[in-house]
Motif scaffolding. Sequence first.
Motif, mmCIF file in Angstrom:
data_model
loop_
_atom_site.group_PDB
_atom_site.id
_atom_site.type_symbol
_atom_site.label_atom_id
_atom_site.label_comp_id
_atom_site.label_asym_id
_atom_site.label_seq_id
_atom_site.Cartn_x
_atom_site.Cartn_y
_atom_site.Cartn_z
ATOM 1 N N PRO A 93 -57.703 -9.669 -110.652
ATOM 2 C CA PRO A 93 -57.633 -8.856 -111.874
ATOM 3 C C PRO A 93 -59.002 -8.527 -112.484
ATOM 4 C CG PRO A 93 -56.095 -10.701 -111.988
ATOM 5 C CD PRO A 93 -56.936 -10.901 -110.765
ATOM 6 N N ASN A 94 -59.979 -9.402 -112.312
ATOM 7 C CA ASN A 94 -61.320 -9.134 -112.861
ATOM 8 C C ASN A 94 -61.974 -7.920 -112.221
ATOM 9 O OD1 ASN A 94 -61.236 -11.238 -114.683
ATOM 10 N ND2 ASN A 94 -62.120 -12.691 -113.235
ATOM 11 N N ALA A 95 -61.567 -7.569 -111.013
ATOM 12 C CA ALA A 95 -62.140 -6.406 -110.338
ATOM 13 C C ALA A 95 -61.733 -5.105 -111.027
ATOM 14 C CB ALA A 95 -61.703 -6.383 -108.876
ATOM 15 N N LEU A 96 -60.764 -5.164 -111.920
ATOM 16 C CA LEU A 96 -60.314 -3.966 -112.628
ATOM 17 C C LEU A 96 -61.187 -3.647 -113.838
ATOM 18 C CD1 LEU A 96 -56.474 -4.576 -112.483
ATOM 19 C CD2 LEU A 96 -57.925 -3.326 -110.879
ATOM 20 N N MET A 97 -62.079 -4.532 -114.192
ATOM 21 C CA MET A 97 -62.926 -4.322 -115.368
ATOM 22 C C MET A 97 -63.721 -3.013 -115.332
ATOM 23 S SD MET A 97 -62.159 -6.451 -117.608
ATOM 24 C CE MET A 97 -63.435 -6.018 -118.773
ATOM 25 N N PRO A 98 -64.268 -2.583 -114.184
ATOM 26 C CA PRO A 98 -64.993 -1.305 -114.195
ATOM 27 C C PRO A 98 -64.117 -0.134 -114.651
ATOM 28 C CG PRO A 98 -65.508 -2.518 -112.205
ATOM 29 C CD PRO A 98 -64.386 -3.262 -112.888
ATOM 30 N N ILE A 99 -62.877 -0.118 -114.215
ATOM 31 C CA ILE A 99 -61.978 0.963 -114.621
ATOM 32 C C ILE A 99 -61.698 0.885 -116.114
ATOM 33 C CG2 ILE A 99 -59.618 1.862 -114.401
ATOM 34 C CD1 ILE A 99 -59.796 1.147 -111.420
ATOM 35 N N LEU A 100 -61.462 -0.300 -116.629
ATOM 36 C CA LEU A 100 -61.214 -0.459 -118.060
ATOM 37 C C LEU A 100 -62.436 -0.063 -118.882
ATOM 38 C CD1 LEU A 100 -59.230 -3.815 -117.952
ATOM 39 C CD2 LEU A 100 -58.318 -1.493 -118.185
ATOM 40 N N LYS A 101 -63.632 -0.387 -118.393
ATOM 41 C CA LYS A 101 -64.855 0.001 -119.093
ATOM 42 C C LYS A 101 -65.009 1.521 -119.119
ATOM 43 C CE LYS A 101 -67.496 -4.218 -118.433
ATOM 44 N NZ LYS A 101 -68.678 -4.843 -117.850
ATOM 45 N N VAL A 102 -64.725 2.170 -118.002
ATOM 46 C CA VAL A 102 -64.804 3.629 -117.950
ATOM 47 C C VAL A 102 -63.856 4.239 -118.973
ATOM 48 C CG1 VAL A 102 -64.183 5.649 -116.548
ATOM 49 C CG2 VAL A 102 -65.575 3.828 -115.563
ATOM 50 N N MET A 103 -62.635 3.755 -118.991
ATOM 51 C CA MET A 103 -61.648 4.310 -119.919
ATOM 52 C C MET A 103 -62.063 4.068 -121.370
ATOM 53 S SD MET A 103 -58.165 3.547 -117.860
ATOM 54 C CE MET A 103 -57.167 4.628 -118.863
ATOM 55 N N SER A 104 -62.601 2.907 -121.654
ATOM 56 C CA SER A 104 -63.057 2.595 -123.004
ATOM 57 C C SER A 104 -64.207 3.521 -123.415
ATOM 58 C CB SER A 104 -63.500 1.131 -123.070
ATOM 59 O OG SER A 104 -64.062 0.852 -124.318
ATOM 60 N N MET A 105 -65.182 3.711 -122.527
ATOM 61 C CA MET A 105 -66.308 4.592 -122.845
ATOM 62 C C MET A 105 -65.844 6.021 -123.076
ATOM 63 S SD MET A 105 -69.560 3.325 -120.582
ATOM 64 C CE MET A 105 -68.704 2.955 -119.057
#
Length: 152
Positions: A93-105
């Motif tokens: 699940p930690n590998a999904l952080m880049p996608i979540l960061k993109v969406m947040s930005m």
Amino acid sequence: MTTTRKINKGTVVFSEGNFSDTACIIEAGTFEVTKKTHNGADKVIGILKRNDIFGEMGILDGLPRSATVTALEDSQVTVVTKDDFDSLSRRNPNALMPILKVMSMRLRRTLKRETQGNIAPSPITEKIVEEEPDLIEESPLLSEEMPQPISS
């Protein structure tokens, strides 16, 4: 398993309104992101380059594409399917952080543009601005802070 795909200059990778079940991580090249305006004209809303991701909303929510993405030059992407994403989310699940960061930005950038009057606010972001005003802050450009692509 993810696959690498070469994309020729001028190729429309995703079209606004079409079915969505894949995302792409840019390995090389640049892409233009456009949306249709109320009068049917295309409006450029972004330029994406190496290590940027597009199509991530479709693998998360399965809704139609929110924009059109076109290759501005011969390019290469890694294609991530819904199955790839689901498998990765179970294994790491930690590998999904880049996608979540993109969406947040991207959300922060949209909220900022709306509050500055550069684009008309949507009902959803109007509510966010009203309830969470501290979300409106300067965000770095996507390509400056995008983590390395997800590996499965």
